[in-house]
Each structure stands twice: as structure tokens, then as C-alpha cells.
Scaffold this motif. Structure first.
Motif, short mmCIF file in Angstrom:
data_model
loop_
_atom_site.label_atom_id
_atom_site.label_comp_id
_atom_site.label_asym_id
_atom_site.label_seq_id
_atom_site.Cartn_x
_atom_site.Cartn_y
_atom_site.Cartn_z
N GLU A 147 -4.88 1.55 14.18
CA GLU A 147 -4.37 2.04 12.78
C GLU A 147 -4.84 0.70 11.75
OE1 GLU A 147 0.28 1.89 10.81
OE2 GLU A 147 -0.23 3.26 12.17
N ALA A 148 -4.77 1.17 10.37
CA ALA A 148 -5.29 0.10 9.28
C ALA A 148 -4.49 0.66 8.17
CB ALA A 148 -6.65 -0.03 9.05
N ASN A 149 -3.91 -0.37 7.49
CA ASN A 149 -3.10 -0.14 6.23
C ASN A 149 -3.75 -0.85 5.06
OD1 ASN A 149 -1.20 1.32 7.83
ND2 ASN A 149 -0.30 -0.64 8.28
N THR A 150 -3.80 -0.11 4.00
CA THR A 150 -4.46 -1.29 2.70
C THR A 150 -3.72 -0.29 1.31
OG1 THR A 150 -6.35 -1.91 1.67
CG2 THR A 150 -6.28 0.52 2.33
N HIS A 151 -3.67 -1.10 0.46
CA HIS A 151 -3.32 -0.66 -0.95
C HIS A 151 -4.06 0.70 -1.02
CE1 HIS A 151 -2.04 -4.85 -2.47
NE2 HIS A 151 -0.98 -4.39 -1.51
N THR A 152 -3.30 1.67 -1.69
CA THR A 152 -3.87 3.22 -1.98
C THR A 152 -4.92 2.67 -3.29
OG1 THR A 152 -2.14 3.52 -3.50
CG2 THR A 152 -2.17 4.60 -1.42
N ARG A 173 5.15 5.15 0.62
CA ARG A 173 5.36 4.95 -0.87
C ARG A 173 6.16 3.79 -1.23
NH1 ARG A 173 8.16 10.26 -2.84
NH2 ARG A 173 9.31 9.83 -0.82
N SER A 174 5.47 3.16 -2.06
CA SER A 174 6.33 1.99 -2.73
C SER A 174 6.61 0.96 -1.57
CB SER A 174 7.54 2.37 -3.51
OG SER A 174 8.09 1.09 -4.05
N ALA A 175 5.69 0.87 -0.73
CA ALA A 175 5.91 0.17 0.57
C ALA A 175 5.83 -1.41 0.59
CB ALA A 175 5.09 0.59 1.67
N CYS A 176 5.18 -2.12 -0.65
CA CYS A 176 5.08 -3.48 -0.74
C CYS A 176 5.32 -3.78 -2.11
CB CYS A 176 3.63 -3.88 -0.04
SG CYS A 176 2.32 -3.51 -0.88
N MET A 177 5.51 -5.07 -2.06
CA MET A 177 5.48 -5.74 -3.48
C MET A 177 4.52 -6.81 -3.81
SD MET A 177 7.90 -6.07 -6.33
CE MET A 177 8.47 -7.03 -7.40
N HIS A 183 3.80 -1.11 -4.67
CA HIS A 183 2.30 -0.41 -4.43
C HIS A 183 2.28 0.44 -3.35
CE1 HIS A 183 -0.43 -3.26 -6.90
NE2 HIS A 183 0.52 -4.00 -6.55
N ASP A 184 1.83 1.72 -3.22
CA ASP A 184 1.91 2.32 -2.10
C ASP A 184 0.58 1.97 -1.27
OD1 ASP A 184 3.63 4.22 -3.59
OD2 ASP A 184 1.99 5.49 -4.18
N VAL A 185 1.07 2.34 0.01
CA VAL A 185 0.18 1.74 1.15
C VAL A 185 -0.58 2.97 1.82
CG1 VAL A 185 0.07 0.58 3.36
CG2 VAL A 185 1.22 -0.56 1.48
N ALA A 186 -1.85 3.12 2.04
CA ALA A 186 -2.38 4.16 2.50
C ALA A 186 -2.58 3.86 4.21
CB ALA A 186 -3.84 4.31 2.19
N VAL A 187 -2.16 4.84 4.93
CA VAL A 187 -2.20 4.67 6.39
C VAL A 187 -3.52 5.45 6.88
CG1 VAL A 187 -0.92 5.09 8.58
CG2 VAL A 187 0.18 4.41 6.45
N LEU A 188 -4.25 4.61 7.72
CA LEU A 188 -5.54 5.25 8.42
C LEU A 188 -5.60 5.11 9.99
CD1 LEU A 188 -6.28 3.69 5.45
CD2 LEU A 188 -8.37 5.40 6.00
N GLY A 189 -5.82 5.97 10.59
CA GLY A 189 -5.92 5.95 12.01
C GLY A 189 -7.27 6.27 12.56
N LEU A 190 -7.54 5.80 13.71
CA LEU A 190 -8.65 6.36 14.49
C LEU A 190 -8.20 6.38 15.96
CD1 LEU A 190 -11.79 6.72 14.70
CD2 LEU A 190 -11.95 4.35 15.30
N LEU A 191 -8.50 7.68 16.80
CA LEU A 191 -8.15 8.00 18.06
C LEU A 191 -9.11 7.88 19.05
CD1 LEU A 191 -6.01 11.09 17.22
CD2 LEU A 191 -5.19 8.82 17.12
N ARG A 192 -8.95 7.42 20.03
CA ARG A 192 -9.97 7.35 21.09
C ARG A 192 -10.97 8.39 21.31
NH1 ARG A 192 -11.32 4.28 25.53
NH2 ARG A 192 -9.53 2.86 25.06
N PRO A 193 -10.42 9.74 21.07
CA PRO A 193 -11.33 10.85 21.46
C PRO A 193 -12.21 10.90 19.97
CG PRO A 193 -9.21 11.66 21.89
CD PRO A 193 -9.06 10.09 21.27
#
Length: 206
Positions: A147-152, A173-177, A183-193
Motif C-alpha cells: 500500500e502507498a498513500n499520498t495527497h490526492t 477524506r480530510s485525513a491529514c493537516m 487534505h484528502d489522502v489517496a490510498v493505492l494498492g498492489l496485490l501479489r497476483p
């Protein structure tokens, strides 16, 4: 503050004058970069990169003294759920930092973070470093999800993650100051398959 992000934006300066050429042993090599385990002596280098205005804004870095960063690196050396690496050019020049952290082998999950130094962005190095890091994580550890997170609003980071095969899964939403506003934070993921299905040479085949 986002906990894992890539910072590769338009606001680039010349290569850092403090960058030095090393002959340190590497863990894994990609097409453009290699990864080497982070050492306590790298604290000053990282401290300079973290002071870069672009990285501080895009990642939301809280300013810390060099002594605190050195102490954190010393502590993390023996941390079984975190591994930090310097990103090196083929000639050994350090150009960034990346990490696999929050490693949970029971659930098979971990988080990634990546930061490039000013002057080395927008050259494809971040994508290659991220692919190399995912190869290392999935190739050597019993992980199923990264998983990786970053500002939207961090378009460069989102593009880098997408190029490395990560899927945009949602928004906290509104996850960080940062700088006086939420700021909203985007959540991105990469699965083994998904990693296994990528049609590209693995880092150990390059």
C-alpha cells in the motif's frame, strides 16, 4: 502528514551538491537505479532531502532536527517491520530514499514510501525505484499486498504509482493537516497476483 508517498514534481532544482559517489554494496538493481540498505551515516543526506520545499509540501514532512533523524535511523536498524534503502544511480550517486514499513506477515501486508532528491525528478527514476522495491518486497517477503498513500493533489506521485501498477482504491477524506488546512489522502494498492501479471522483467533479471 501522509505516511507513504512519492515526490516527483515540476519544481526541480539542480542536482544536490551534497550528492556523493559511493561504492557501497547494493541489495537489488533495476534498469536505472539500485537499492542499498540505509545506514546511520546517511542521516545528513536524508535530512537535506527532507528539507526540500517540494518534498516537504507534497509529503507533508514535519521538520525534525538532524539528531532526531539520526536517532530514528539507529532505532529502525533493528526494527523487524521496517526496511529503508538509498536509491543509487549506476555510478553510486545517491538520489533518493525508499522504504518498506508496517510489515505485517500475519496479514501479508506492508506500506511503501519513496522520495527523490531535487534535480533527479522527472527522469523515470521514481518508477524504476518503485518497481525495484516492489520486486524486492514480493520476491523476498511473504507479502500479498503493498500500500502507498499520498495527497490526492500530488499528481506526480499518483502517476508514478499508477505506472508501477498500483490501483487507486479510495480516499481517506480530510485525513491529514498540512499548512493550515485539511487534505484528502489517496490510498493505492498492489496485490501479489497483479505484480505477478506485470509483463516486464523483474529486477533480478535486468
Amino acid at each position: 502528514m501522509t505516511t507513504a508517498a512519492t515526490a516527483e514534481s515540476d519544481a526541480d532544482a539542480n542536482a544536490d551538491a551534497d550528492d556523493t559517489v559511493t561504492d557501497r554494496p547494493t541489495t537489488l538493481r533495476g534498469r536505472l537505479v539500485a537499492l542499498a540498505p540505509l545506514d546511520v551515516d546517511d542521516a545528513e543526506l536524508l535530512h537535506g532531502w527532507r528539507s526540500d520545499p517540494t518534498a516537504a509540501h507534497e509529503i507533508g514532512i514535519w521538520p525534525r532536527p538532524l539528531s532526531a533523524l539520526r536517532a530514528r535511523i539507529e532505532r529502525d536498524v533493528d526494527n523487524s517491520d521496517r526496511d529503508d534503502f538509498l536509491i543509487l544511480l549506476p555510478d553510486g550517486t545517491p538520489v533518493g530514499h525508499c522504504a518498506v514499513f508496517q510489515q505485517d506477515f500475519a496479514d501479508g501486508s506492508a506500506e511503501l514510501e519513496l522520495m527523490l532528491a531535487p534535480g533527479h525528478r522527472r527522469r523515470g527514476l521514481a518508477v524504476d525505484a518503485l518497481r525495484t522495491l516492489t520486486d524486492l518486497a514480493f520476491g523476498e517477503l511473504p507479502l500479498h499486498r503493498l500500500e502507498a498513500n499520498t495527497h490526492t493533489t500530488n499528481a506526480a506521485a499518483l502517476g508514478t504509482l499508477a505506472s508501477a501498477g498500483f490501483t487507486h482504491e479510495g480516499v481517506r477524506r480530510s485525513a491529514c493537516m498540512h499548512r493550515g488546512r485539511r487534505h484528502d489522502v489517496a490510498v493505492l494498492g498492489l496485490l501479489r497476483p497483479e505484480w505477478e501479471a506485470q509483463d516486464r522483467p523483474r529486477a533480478w533479471d535486468v
